[in-house]
Design a protein around this motif. Structure first.
Motif, PDB file in Angstrom:
ATOM      1  N   LYS A  20       0.825  -1.206   0.000  1.00 17.90           N
ATOM      2  CA  LYS A  20       0.000   0.000   0.000  1.00 17.90           C
ATOM      3  C   LYS A  20       0.863   1.261   0.000  1.00 17.90           C
ATOM      4  CE  LYS A  20      -3.969  -2.030   2.418  1.00 17.90           C
ATOM      5  NZ  LYS A  20      -4.803  -1.964   3.643  1.00 17.90           N
ATOM      6  N   LEU A  21       2.010   1.175   0.680  1.00 16.92           N
ATOM      7  CA  LEU A  21       2.859   2.347   0.801  1.00 16.92           C
ATOM      8  C   LEU A  21       3.587   2.683  -0.491  1.00 16.92           C
ATOM      9  CD1 LEU A  21       4.420   1.902   4.358  1.00 16.92           C
ATOM     10  CD2 LEU A  21       2.646   3.504   3.649  1.00 16.92           C
ATOM     11  N   GLU A  22       3.764   1.709  -1.353  1.00 15.74           N
ATOM     12  CA  GLU A  22       4.474   1.980  -2.605  1.00 15.74           C
ATOM     13  C   GLU A  22       3.801   3.116  -3.380  1.00 15.74           C
ATOM     14  OE1 GLU A  22       7.334   0.942  -3.531  1.00 15.74           O
ATOM     15  OE2 GLU A  22       7.576  -0.446  -1.850  1.00 15.74           O
ATOM     16  N   THR A  23       2.476   3.131  -3.352  1.00 14.62           N
ATOM     17  CA  THR A  23       1.740   4.200  -4.033  1.00 14.62           C
ATOM     18  C   THR A  23       2.036   5.549  -3.391  1.00 14.62           C
ATOM     19  OG1 THR A  23      -0.048   2.669  -4.590  1.00 14.62           O
ATOM     20  CG2 THR A  23      -0.557   5.010  -4.693  1.00 14.62           C
ATOM     21  N   LEU A  27       3.905   8.852  -4.937  1.00 19.36           N
ATOM     22  CA  LEU A  27       3.263  10.162  -4.901  1.00 19.36           C
ATOM     23  C   LEU A  27       4.192  11.205  -4.279  1.00 19.36           C
ATOM     24  CD1 LEU A  27       0.634  11.682  -5.521  1.00 19.36           C
ATOM     25  CD2 LEU A  27      -0.189  11.034  -3.245  1.00 19.36           C
ATOM     26  N   ALA A  28       4.893  10.811  -3.221  1.00 19.31           N
ATOM     27  CA  ALA A  28       5.836  11.732  -2.577  1.00 19.31           C
ATOM     28  C   ALA A  28       6.954  12.117  -3.538  1.00 19.31           C
ATOM     29  CB  ALA A  28       6.411  11.091  -1.321  1.00 19.31           C
ATOM     30  N   THR A  29       7.490  11.136  -4.255  1.00 18.18           N
ATOM     31  CA  THR A  29       8.575  11.391  -5.208  1.00 18.18           C
ATOM     32  C   THR A  29       8.108  12.303  -6.340  1.00 18.18           C
ATOM     33  OG1 THR A  29       9.554   9.240  -4.700  1.00 18.18           O
ATOM     34  CG2 THR A  29      10.268  10.311  -6.721  1.00 18.18           C
ATOM     35  N   GLU A  30       6.900  12.043  -6.829  1.00 18.34           N
ATOM     36  CA  GLU A  30       6.351  12.859  -7.915  1.00 18.34           C
ATOM     37  C   GLU A  30       6.167  14.321  -7.493  1.00 18.34           C
ATOM     38  OE1 GLU A  30       2.735  10.942  -8.941  1.00 18.34           O
ATOM     39  OE2 GLU A  30       3.718   9.139  -9.724  1.00 18.34           O
ATOM     40  N   ASN A  31       5.988  14.541  -6.194  1.00 21.12           N
ATOM     41  CA  ASN A  31       5.789  15.892  -5.684  1.00 21.12           C
ATOM     42  C   ASN A  31       7.096  16.543  -5.229  1.00 21.12           C
ATOM     43  OD1 ASN A  31       2.726  16.834  -5.265  1.00 21.12           O
ATOM     44  ND2 ASN A  31       2.814  14.601  -5.158  1.00 21.12           N
ATOM     45  N   GLY A  32       8.211  15.934  -5.568  1.00 17.57           N
ATOM     46  CA  GLY A  32       9.503  16.559  -5.300  1.00 17.57           C
ATOM     47  C   GLY A  32      10.110  16.274  -3.950  1.00 17.57           C
ATOM     48  N   TYR A  81      -2.700  12.284  17.769  1.00 18.77           N
ATOM     49  CA  TYR A  81      -1.479  12.890  17.253  1.00 18.77           C
ATOM     50  C   TYR A  81      -1.449  12.897  15.728  1.00 18.77           C
ATOM     51  CZ  TYR A  81       0.821  12.798  21.862  1.00 18.77           C
ATOM     52  OH  TYR A  81       1.161  13.015  23.183  1.00 18.77           O
ATOM     53  N   CYS A  82      -2.316  12.111  15.109  1.00 17.38           N
ATOM     54  CA  CYS A  82      -2.239  11.898  13.660  1.00 17.38           C
ATOM     55  C   CYS A  82      -3.335  12.676  12.934  1.00 17.38           C
ATOM     56  CB  CYS A  82      -2.379  10.401  13.349  1.00 17.38           C
ATOM     57  SG  CYS A  82      -1.179   9.368  14.232  1.00 17.38           S
ATOM     58  N   ASP A  83      -2.925  13.585  12.074  1.00 17.18           N
ATOM     59  CA  ASP A  83      -3.883  14.403  11.331  1.00 17.18           C
ATOM     60  C   ASP A  83      -4.318  13.765  10.024  1.00 17.18           C
ATOM     61  OD1 ASP A  83      -4.080  17.875  11.730  1.00 17.18           O
ATOM     62  OD2 ASP A  83      -3.387  16.494  13.262  1.00 17.18           O
ATOM     63  N   PHE A  84      -3.542  12.827   9.525  1.00 21.16           N
ATOM     64  CA  PHE A  84      -3.767  12.343   8.171  1.00 21.16           C
ATOM     65  C   PHE A  84      -4.130  10.863   8.158  1.00 21.16           C
ATOM     66  CE2 PHE A  84      -0.803  15.854   8.140  1.00 21.16           C
ATOM     67  CZ  PHE A  84      -1.374  16.704   7.213  1.00 21.16           C
ATOM     68  N   ASN A  85      -4.749  10.468   7.041  1.00 17.52           N
ATOM     69  CA  ASN A  85      -5.124   9.082   6.817  1.00 17.52           C
ATOM     70  C   ASN A  85      -4.500   8.630   5.501  1.00 17.52           C
ATOM     71  OD1 ASN A  85      -7.265   6.954   5.637  1.00 17.52           O
ATOM     72  ND2 ASN A  85      -7.335   6.923   7.876  1.00 17.52           N
ATOM     73  N   MET A  86      -4.368   7.324   5.357  1.00 18.01           N
ATOM     74  CA  MET A  86      -3.794   6.792   4.116  1.00 18.01           C
ATOM     75  C   MET A  86      -4.534   7.324   2.890  1.00 18.01           C
ATOM     76  SD  MET A  86      -1.273   4.485   4.695  1.00 18.01           S
ATOM     77  CE  MET A  86      -1.333   3.093   3.576  1.00 18.01           C
ATOM     78  N   ASP A  87      -5.811   7.630   3.061  1.00 17.35           N
ATOM     79  CA  ASP A  87      -6.626   8.075   1.921  1.00 17.35           C
ATOM     80  C   ASP A  87      -6.425   9.551   1.572  1.00 17.35           C
ATOM     81  OD1 ASP A  87      -7.724   5.517   1.738  1.00 17.35           O
ATOM     82  OD2 ASP A  87      -9.332   6.006   3.152  1.00 17.35           O
ATOM     83  N   ASN A  88      -5.806  10.340   2.483  1.00 15.68           N
ATOM     84  CA  ASN A  88      -5.603  11.760   2.161  1.00 15.68           C
ATOM     85  C   ASN A  88      -4.126  12.147   2.250  1.00 15.68           C
ATOM     86  OD1 ASN A  88      -5.176  11.882   4.908  1.00 15.68           O
ATOM     87  ND2 ASN A  88      -6.749  13.409   5.332  1.00 15.68           N
ATOM     88  N   PHE A  89      -3.261  11.213   1.863  1.00 15.61           N
ATOM     89  CA  PHE A  89      -1.825  11.458   1.874  1.00 15.61           C
ATOM     90  C   PHE A  89      -1.454  12.636   0.983  1.00 15.61           C
ATOM     91  CE2 PHE A  89       2.525  10.479   0.248  1.00 15.61           C
ATOM     92  CZ  PHE A  89       3.201  10.556   1.452  1.00 15.61           C
ATOM     93  N   ASP A  90      -2.157  12.787  -0.136  1.00 15.85           N
ATOM     94  CA  ASP A  90      -1.854  13.902  -1.035  1.00 15.85           C
ATOM     95  C   ASP A  90      -2.150  15.240  -0.369  1.00 15.85           C
ATOM     96  OD1 ASP A  90      -4.525  13.208  -1.035  1.00 15.85           O
ATOM     97  OD2 ASP A  90      -4.861  13.736  -3.137  1.00 15.85           O
ATOM     98  N   ASP A  91      -3.137  15.277   0.558  1.00 20.28           N
ATOM     99  CA  ASP A  91      -3.408  16.497   1.310  1.00 20.28           C
ATOM    100  C   ASP A  91      -2.223  16.855   2.198  1.00 20.28           C
ATOM    101  OD1 ASP A  91      -5.908  16.679   0.201  1.00 20.28           O
ATOM    102  OD2 ASP A  91      -6.937  15.744   1.904  1.00 20.28           O
ATOM    103  N   MET A  92      -1.598  15.819   2.782  1.00 19.05           N
ATOM    104  CA  MET A  92      -0.441  16.046   3.631  1.00 19.05           C
ATOM    105  C   MET A  92       0.709  16.649   2.825  1.00 19.05           C
ATOM    106  SD  MET A  92       1.935  13.393   5.764  1.00 19.05           S
ATOM    107  CE  MET A  92       3.057  13.188   4.368  1.00 19.05           C
TER     108      MET A  92
END
Length: 266
Positions: A20-23, A27-32, A81-92
């Motif tokens: 699941k994390l590969e995606t 996404l992180a790499t694509e965003n620099g 402590y966690c603001d984000f979910n796997m489904d909104n990683f792009d928001d992070m």
């Protein structure tokens, strides 16, 4: 936040999660962003899991002040402590790319054992007996004798830690913007010989709390630091203060601490 581009991911390795994390990595790499293997090379540290994993990430990477911490939960997890979910990683990622993002600063408590070894806690410190008998602790505030506690143990919680173990003992939930720490009792004994306050109390950031363990067989109490337990020999005294250090985390808009408290408990 252009200068913050090196991300370290902290998570428990398993094949299903890795797939699941590969995606997310792509996404992180694509965003620099650069994904690094050593947390010392990171200026963003991301935990994957609930609050327990976030606390582990902070502890295992040394309570760093020069980086941002953030937590991502999975679908079956929640976290204060966690603001984000796997489904909104792009928001992070979008949040981290913009300089106008909001950053929270969570206070940390420092624990000195026997005047020698020091530890840090983001959530709470707990002191409990390892024997099937009560533990006796002399409690001092700024070196002034306050009370002698006898019972199962004591909890010292940060404001963010107030919603955890502390809350389960009827301690107060504290706003993390208040620089303080809270002391709560675990099953105290109150009689003609032992008398305690019988309720939680809150100490200001400039106070020092001293817990002197009475050596009556409970010389090896369990010391809980966040979600890890330490068995330290011959504990005589714990000195607890609020550290000057603060852990910085990314804050999503419209998701305050009290929003998360409401969502979790109400």
């Amino acid at each position: 936040m252009e200068q913050r581009r090196n991300i370290f991911f902290y998570y428990k390795k398993d094949e299903e999660l890795q797939n699941k994390l590969e995606t997310l990595f792509d996404l992180a790499t694509e965003n620099g962003f650069n994904i690094v293997e050593d947390p010392q090379n990171a200026n963003i540290i991301v935990s994957i899991g609930g609050d327990g994993m976030f606390l582990q990430a902070v502890r295992k990477t040394g309570f760093r002040e020069d980086c941002l911490y953030t937590g991502i939960t999975r679908s079956n997890e929640s976290g204060l402590y966690c603001d984000f979910n796997m489904d909104n990683f792009d928001d992070m990622l979008d949040t981290m790319r913009h300089a106008e993002m909001e950053v929270r600063r969570f206070p940390v408590i420092n624990v000195e054992v026997n005047g020698e070894t020091s530890f840090e806690c983001l959530n709470e410190l707990s002191v409990r007996s390892t024997l099937i008998k009560s533990i006796v602790i002399d409690v001092k505030i700024d070196d002034m004798y306050f009370e002698t506690f006898r019972g199962d143990g004591l909890i010292v919680a940060t404001p963010t830690g107030s919603t955890g173990y502390n809350k389960s003992t009827n301690g107060a939930v504290i706003d993390p913007k208040i620089p303080c720490f809270q002391v709560s009792e675990l099953a105290s004994i109150n009689n003609n010989r032992y008398r305690t306050l019988g309720s939680s109390f809150v100490l200001n950031s400039d106070r020092k709390l001293s817990l002197e363990i009475i050596q009556d067989g409970n010389d090896y109490p369990i010391i809980g630091l966040d979600n890890e337990a330490y068995s330290i020999r011959n504990i005589h005294e714990l000195n607890i203060t609020l550290s000057d250090k603060a852990i910085k985390t990314v804050k999503l808009k419209d998701n305050s601490y009290w929003d998360r408290v409401k969502r979790t408990f109400l």
